[in-house]
Design an enzyme around this catalytic site. Sequence first.
Site, PDB file in Angstrom:
ATOM      1  N   GLY A  47       0.817  -1.209   0.000  1.00  0.00           N
ATOM      2  CA  GLY A  47       0.000   0.000   0.000  1.00  0.00           C
ATOM      3  C   GLY A  47       0.851   1.259   0.000  1.00  0.00           C
ATOM      4  O   GLY A  47       1.833   1.343   0.730  1.00  0.00           O
ATOM      5  N   CYS A 131      -7.848  -2.088   5.515  1.00  0.00           N
ATOM      6  CA  CYS A 131      -6.773  -2.411   6.448  1.00  0.00           C
ATOM      7  C   CYS A 131      -7.292  -2.272   7.874  1.00  0.00           C
ATOM      8  O   CYS A 131      -7.748  -1.198   8.265  1.00  0.00           O
ATOM      9  CB  CYS A 131      -5.569  -1.502   6.259  1.00  0.00           C
ATOM     10  SG  CYS A 131      -4.273  -1.892   7.455  1.00  0.00           S
ATOM     11  N   ASN A 193      -9.259  -9.130   2.596  1.00  0.00           N
ATOM     12  CA  ASN A 193      -8.182  -8.594   3.410  1.00  0.00           C
ATOM     13  C   ASN A 193      -8.163  -9.423   4.695  1.00  0.00           C
ATOM     14  O   ASN A 193      -8.900 -10.407   4.820  1.00  0.00           O
ATOM     15  CB  ASN A 193      -8.430  -7.102   3.687  1.00  0.00           C
ATOM     16  CG  ASN A 193      -7.118  -6.360   3.969  1.00  0.00           C
ATOM     17  OD1 ASN A 193      -6.255  -6.871   4.685  1.00  0.00           O
ATOM     18  ND2 ASN A 193      -6.977  -5.181   3.422  1.00  0.00           N
TER      19      ASN A 193
END
Lengths: 303, 264
Positions: A47, A131, A193
């Site tokens: 990221g 996240c 995720n």
Amino acid sequence: MSVDLSVDIAGVSFKNPVMDASGTFGSGMEYSEFVDLNKLGAVVTKGVSDSPWEGNQTPRIAETPSGMMNAIGLQNPGIDVFIERDLRFLEGFDTNVIVNVCGHTEEEYLKVVERLADQKSVRMLEINVSCPNVKTGGIAFGTDARMLEHITSEIKKKAAQPVIMKLSPNVTNIAEMGRAAESGGADAISLINTLMAMKIDIHKRDFAIANKTGGLSGPAIRPVAVRMVYEVSHAVKVPVIGMGGITNGEDAIEFMMAGASAIAVGMYNFHDPGAMLKVIKGIEDFCEKTGVRAVRELTGCVG
Amino acid sequence: MIHEKAVVTENRRLAEGVFSTVFRTEAARISKAGQFVMVGTGSDSRLLKRPISISGADPLSGELRLVYRTVGYGTTELSLSKEGDAFDILGPAGNGFPVEKASGKKNILLVAGGIGAPPLLYLLRELKKTGAGGDCITAVLGYRGEKYGLFLKDEFEKEAKVIISSDDGSVGVQGTVMDAIREKVTEADLIFACGPLGMLKAVKGYASEKGIPAYISLEEKMACGVGACLGCVVKTAAEDPHSHVNNARICTEGPVFEASEVMI
């Protein structure tokens, strides 16, 4: 018989359906000693945000049964260094570059997306709205369907490349999140995720990682991921990239049968730096043995 | 870096909970003192490799030695290994000790707390090979006490002047390695240290007080060992040239840092 491993996602052609899961492979540089990046369907970068991020305190990782937890906190050098160093490095390879984009606010996401607009070597953007280790932004966008649809549409207005929205599994109804991303204009969806988790070191009477909670990944989460890939791919028309505990070709095939058009290898890169090449070989072997001419035929073949 | 199945050629117990395991591996041919290897487990459910410092390597025979304390599943499994067993090895990783800094130094001090000793034994032998430090290397080794075993002490004594400290006072100076240094060491112009964080903080303070350069080896939980996951960072005084924030990767920029560079 040679197997056709190529897949197409949102108009982008991949030589095979295998890529890394963002955050487990740096920007490819560190692993290029072990993996010929030219052989991968894509490299998905760690990221990247508008400015450099320090990330969380250590310890940032802990081993768990058949997996691990992490709370890195998206440490990254910021978009300027990323373009000049990491992207330039990746331009030396014949593979698709997918840049994972993170931010605390909508403005921060948009700045990175705009900054990447004229970078021709970037084939797709993956937006990290999931996240679990960053306190503001991030997961807030990924756990509220209306916010997810909104940020997707704002990003789509600015993005020059096809947009993949990466979903969080930490929601009640993953199909609803998939539909929200699609309504916002997402060109593809990736999931899952990491799952929010906690581990306590009973000898130290303290949390195993400094952030207290962390994201769980690895084979431990694979059945959850397969279920969610199935549910999302049946709820949307856009292609799905599946990930969560993939270790070999058979695991990859399982995700594709559940509905994924491509797959990503995450935590297992740490276990075996050469894992992705073995996954590609495993997919090819499975197709050869079972008479599958083109791997894309397997997508969603179950249910 | 080498990634291969390495075969155990010898495994023995040195002290309570401390073992010495020797592997035949190509990693031995390119390793340096202060580097480490990532050692895999044989378990399908313990998927991360364990970072273990190298305590010796013979590039000719291709043998690489690890001395470690059993602290969990991975090290316990390793401690139970037999000749012929194979382990997944990734390495050598990390920067290693800057042996070249020893050139011209007159009083080199090696400071080892407990299981910090193994990489310093490797360093000591490398320093002797280069001739740096000559006969003026002092090793200060901290142990819990005689009854727990004074692992590697004999091997250090063959190559250096050794000063011992023990927690229980059963051998050497009672107290920590810092107590032994303050009592017995009169001069030092270069320090290499490895041990628990508290000890490294004390060494950093001592080196700063005396104006001596000190190179300390850090440890942290690691996932990849190759610099990709950013799990094992340490805060740095200045912006790190790779990360562009005040964090350096212990696995890649480290594990050895000049003490004043890291905010421990």
